[in-house]
Design an enzyme around this catalytic site. Structure first.
Site, mmCIF file in Angstrom:
data_model
loop_
_atom_site.group_PDB
_atom_site.id
_atom_site.type_symbol
_atom_site.label_atom_id
_atom_site.label_comp_id
_atom_site.label_asym_id
_atom_site.label_seq_id
_atom_site.Cartn_x
_atom_site.Cartn_y
_atom_site.Cartn_z
ATOM 1 N N ASP A 13 2.785 -42.815 62.745
ATOM 2 C CA ASP A 13 1.835 -42.513 61.667
ATOM 3 C C ASP A 13 0.464 -43.138 61.890
ATOM 4 O O ASP A 13 -0.223 -43.533 60.943
ATOM 5 C CB ASP A 13 2.400 -42.939 60.300
ATOM 6 C CG ASP A 13 3.753 -42.321 60.039
ATOM 7 O OD1 ASP A 13 3.949 -41.166 60.454
ATOM 8 O OD2 ASP A 13 4.609 -42.979 59.439
ATOM 9 N N LYS A 16 -2.026 -39.536 64.851
ATOM 10 C CA LYS A 16 -1.986 -38.753 66.097
ATOM 11 C C LYS A 16 -2.349 -37.293 65.849
ATOM 12 O O LYS A 16 -3.098 -36.688 66.613
ATOM 13 C CB LYS A 16 -0.579 -38.840 66.729
ATOM 14 C CG LYS A 16 -0.167 -40.260 67.104
ATOM 15 C CD LYS A 16 1.262 -40.309 67.624
ATOM 16 C CE LYS A 16 2.332 -40.012 66.593
ATOM 17 N NZ LYS A 16 2.502 -41.021 65.531
ATOM 18 N N GLY A 17 -1.794 -36.724 64.765
ATOM 19 C CA GLY A 17 -2.043 -35.309 64.469
ATOM 20 C C GLY A 17 -3.519 -35.030 64.293
ATOM 21 O O GLY A 17 -4.066 -34.080 64.852
ATOM 22 N N ASN A 38 11.500 -35.259 62.863
ATOM 23 C CA ASN A 38 11.300 -36.594 62.278
ATOM 24 C C ASN A 38 9.799 -36.895 62.217
ATOM 25 O O ASN A 38 9.352 -37.702 61.413
ATOM 26 C CB ASN A 38 12.039 -37.684 63.082
ATOM 27 C CG ASN A 38 11.840 -37.594 64.588
ATOM 28 O OD1 ASN A 38 11.302 -36.627 65.107
ATOM 29 N ND2 ASN A 38 12.293 -38.608 65.299
ATOM 30 N N GLY A 40 5.832 -36.325 61.429
ATOM 31 C CA GLY A 40 5.017 -35.673 60.402
ATOM 32 C C GLY A 40 3.576 -35.929 60.790
ATOM 33 O O GLY A 40 3.089 -37.059 60.676
ATOM 34 N N HIS A 41 2.925 -34.930 61.326
ATOM 35 C CA HIS A 41 1.559 -35.087 61.836
ATOM 36 C C HIS A 41 0.594 -34.332 60.929
ATOM 37 O O HIS A 41 0.691 -33.118 60.790
ATOM 38 C CB HIS A 41 1.466 -34.562 63.284
ATOM 39 C CG HIS A 41 2.276 -35.380 64.247
ATOM 40 N ND1 HIS A 41 2.331 -35.124 65.590
ATOM 41 C CD2 HIS A 41 3.056 -36.485 64.047
ATOM 42 C CE1 HIS A 41 3.105 -36.031 66.173
ATOM 43 N NE2 HIS A 41 3.565 -36.851 65.258
ATOM 44 N N GLN A 222 6.217 -40.179 67.026
ATOM 45 C CA GLN A 222 6.621 -41.575 66.799
ATOM 46 C C GLN A 222 5.662 -42.480 67.586
ATOM 47 O O GLN A 222 4.507 -42.134 67.710
ATOM 48 C CB GLN A 222 8.091 -41.815 67.192
ATOM 49 C CG GLN A 222 9.099 -41.096 66.306
ATOM 50 C CD GLN A 222 9.282 -39.637 66.647
ATOM 51 O OE1 GLN A 222 9.555 -39.310 67.785
ATOM 52 N NE2 GLN A 222 9.167 -38.756 65.681
ATOM 53 N N VAL A 412 -12.864 -42.639 60.789
ATOM 54 C CA VAL A 412 -13.156 -43.316 59.520
ATOM 55 C C VAL A 412 -12.775 -42.469 58.306
ATOM 56 O O VAL A 412 -13.270 -42.671 57.203
ATOM 57 C CB VAL A 412 -14.652 -43.727 59.437
ATOM 58 C CG1 VAL A 412 -14.964 -44.818 60.448
ATOM 59 C CG2 VAL A 412 -15.571 -42.521 59.634
#
Ligand code: GDP
Ligand code: IMO
Ligand code: MG
Length: 422
Positions: A13, A16-17, A38, A40-41, A222, A412
Site C-alpha cells: 500500500d 504503487k498503483g 490480495n 488493491g492498487h 504487496q 504529494v
C-alpha cells in the site's frame, strides 16, 4: 534495455498503483508478476477513484498492453467481475492478456484460507482471505489448475471436480459445509468462456515486446517485507514480491532489467498481523491513519500506522536493487511538528542496523528514533521539487541516505498531477 520494475519497499500500500499509472505515460506494456487479488492498487483520475486487484494499473491508458503474468494466482470469478467493472466504466479491456501458465484460484481456495486462519490461533496471519496461500501451495504441490485449462472446458471440468472433491473431504474433516460442486462449476464454466480469448503465452508476448524495443514496466504487488523469503515470516504473503520475482513471474531474463523503482511511503503502514517496530498506538498513529486515509483498498481494514522504518526499507532496497526511489504521501506529514525516523534497532541492549530474520526478534526490538523537524505547511499543490519547503527536502534526503538509494519521484497527493521528478 527497456524493462523496468516497480516494487513496494514496506508492507504494501505504498502507492504503487498510482505510480504505475503515472509512469505508463511512457510505457507500452505493464506486467503483473506475482500475487493475486490480495492486492488493491488505487488509481485516481480526475474525480474518479479506481481500485485494481488483478488487472495491471496501465489499464487506464489506451494502447498499453496489460499482462497478468505466469507468476500470479488468479481468482477466476474475481477477474471476470473486475474486467466487467472496468468495461462498465467505459475503459477498454481488449488490451488485457492472461498467462496460460498462471495458476487459478477457485472458491475452495478461499474457504481453505479462511479455515486455516480460524484454526491458527496466535499464528494467525490476518490474510485477505482471497485464497492466495492455498493456491500457491497447490502450485508447489503440482495440483494447481492453470490459465491454459480455461481454453479446454472438458479438461477444466475434470480437474475442477477432482480438486473440489479433494477439498470437500478436507472441509468435512473440519465440519465445514461442503462446496456445491455443480453450482460452482456452472459459474466457473461461464467465467472460463469469458476469459478464454484473453489467455495466451504471455512469456513470448513480453519477450517479443522487449525484442521490438518496447518499454515494459513490471508492476509489483504487496512489498518486500511481505515476501515469502525476505519478509517477516510467517506473517507474509505466499509469493516473491521482491524485484527478482519479476524474472520468474513474467519470464524475463535478469540482464533485460534496467531500472528498479522502489516505492516508499513517507511513513509506514501494515495490514494484518506481524511485527511492526515503529507502530504508533498514540495520537500520532491516529493522525497518520486519518489524514492518510489508511484503510485497506481490498478488505477495508484499518491499516496500522507508524514512523518510517529505515532499517526495514534499507533491507528491502538492498534485496530489490532499487536505483530509483519514489516517495509517496509526503503530504500526509504536513501537520507534524517533528517526524520520527527509525535509524536502528535495539535488541537486548545491542544496537543494529540489520533487519532480523526472526519475526519474534523483530517483535522485541526497540526502534532507535531520529527526530526531524516538520514543515508545517500544505504541500499538496506543490508541482516541483524546488518548491518544497526546506525541511521537506531535508526529510527526503535523509530517507534516501538511510536506504542508500537515489530520489527520483515525489508524490504529494493521490492524483496524477500531484507527482514530480527530483
Ligand atoms: P498500492 O497497493 O501500493 O497501490 O497502494 P494503495 O492504493 O493500496 O494505497 C495507497 C493510497 O494512497 C491510495 O488511496 C492512493 O490513492 C493514495 N495515495 C497515493 N499516493 C498518494 C500521495 O502522495 N498522497 C496522498 N495523500 N495519497 C496518496
Ligand atoms: P498491495 O499490492 C498490504 C497482507 C495481508 C496479510 C498478509 C498475507 O495492495 O500492496 P495474503 O492474503 O496475501 O495471504 O495475506 O499480507 N497483504 C497485503 N497488505 N497490501 C497488499 O497488497 C497486501 N496483500 C497481502 O494483510 O497480512
Ligand atoms: Mg494496496
Amino acid at each position: 534495455m527497456p524493462v523496468d520494475i516497480l516494487v513496494g519497499t514496506q508492507w504494501g500500500d505504498e502507492g504503487k498503483g498510482k505510480l504505475i499509472d503515472v509512469l505508463t505515460r511512457d510505457v507500452d506494456m505493464v506486467v503483473r508478476f506475482q500475487g493475486g487479488n490480495n492486492a488493491g492498487h488505487t488509481v485516481e483520475i480526475g474525480d474518479e477513484h479506481y481500485v485494481l486487484h488483478l488487472v495491471p494499473s496501465g489499464i487506464f491508458r489506451p494502447n498499453v498492453v496489460n499482462v497478468i503474468g505466469n507468476g500470479l494466482v488468479v481468482d477466476v470469478l474475481g477477474l471476470v467481475e473486475e474486467m466487467k467493472g472496468i468495461a462498465a466504466k467505459g475503459f477498454s479491456i481488449d488490451n488485457i492478456r492472461l498467462s496460460n501458465r498462471a495458476q487459478l484460484i477457485f472458491e475452495y481456495h478461499k474457504r481453505a484460507d479462511a479455515l486455516k486462519e480460524s484454526n491458527a490461533g496466535t499464528r494467525k496471519i490476518g490474510t485477505t482471505k482471497r485464497g492466495i496461500g492455498p493456491a500457491y501451495a497447490d502450485k508447489m504441490n503440482r495440483t494447481g489448475i492453470r490459465g491454459i485449462d480455461l481454453k479446454n472446458p472438458i479438461r477444466l471440468e475434470e480437474q475442477f471436480r477432482a480438486e473440489a472433491e479433494r477439498y470437500n473431504k478436507m472441509f468435512a474433516e473440519h465440519n465445514i459445509a461442503p462446496l456445491n460442486i455443480d453450482e460452482e462449476w456452472a459459474l466457473v464454466r461461464e467465467a472460463a468462456a469469458f476469459l478464454s480469448p484473453y489467455v495466451c503465452d504471455t512469456v513470448y508476448l513480453v519477450n517479443d515486446a522487449i525484442k521490438a524495443g518496447k518499454n515494459v514496466l513490471c508492476e509489483g504487488a504487496q512489498a518486500a517485507l511481505l515476501d515469502i523469503d525476505h519478509g517477516t515470516y510467517p506473517f507474509v504473503t505466499s509469493s516473491n514480491t521482491v524485484s527478482g520475482g519479476a524474472c520468474t513471474g513474467a519470464g524475463i531474463a535478469p540482464q533485460k532489467i534496467r531500472d528498479t523503482w522502489g516505492v516508499i511511503k513517507a511513513y509506514t503502514t501494515r495490514v494484518g498481523e506481524g511485527p511492526f517496530p515503529t507502530e504508533l498506538f498514540d495520537e500520532n498513529g491516529e493522525t497518520l491513519r486519518k489524514i492518510g486515509h489508511e484503510f485497506g483498498a481490498t478488505t477495508g481494514r484499518p491499516r496500522r500506522c507508524g514512523w518510517f522504518d529505515a532499517v526495514a526499507s534499507r533491507y528491502a532496497c538492498m534485496v530489490d536493487g532499487v536505483n530509483k526511489l519514489a516517495v509517496t504521501k509526503l503530504d500526509v506529514l504536513d501537520q507534524f511538528e517533528q517526524i520520527g525516523v527509525c535509524v536502528a534497532y535495539e535488541i537486548n541492549g545491542r544496537v543494529t542496523k540489520e533487519f532480523p530474520a526472526s519475526a519474534e526478534e523483530l517483535a522485541a526490538v526497540k526502534p532507535v528514533l531520529e527526530w526531524l523537524p516538520g514543515w508545517k505547511e500544505d504541500i499538496s499543490a506543490v508541482t516541483s521539487y524546488d518548491k518544497l519547503p526546506e525541511n521537506a527536502k531535508k526529510y527526503l534526503a535523509r530517507i534516501a541516505e538511510l536506504v542508500d538509494s537515489e530520489l527520483a519521484i515525489i508524490s504529494v497527493g493521490p492524483r496524477r498531477d500531484q507527482t514530480f521528478e527530483v
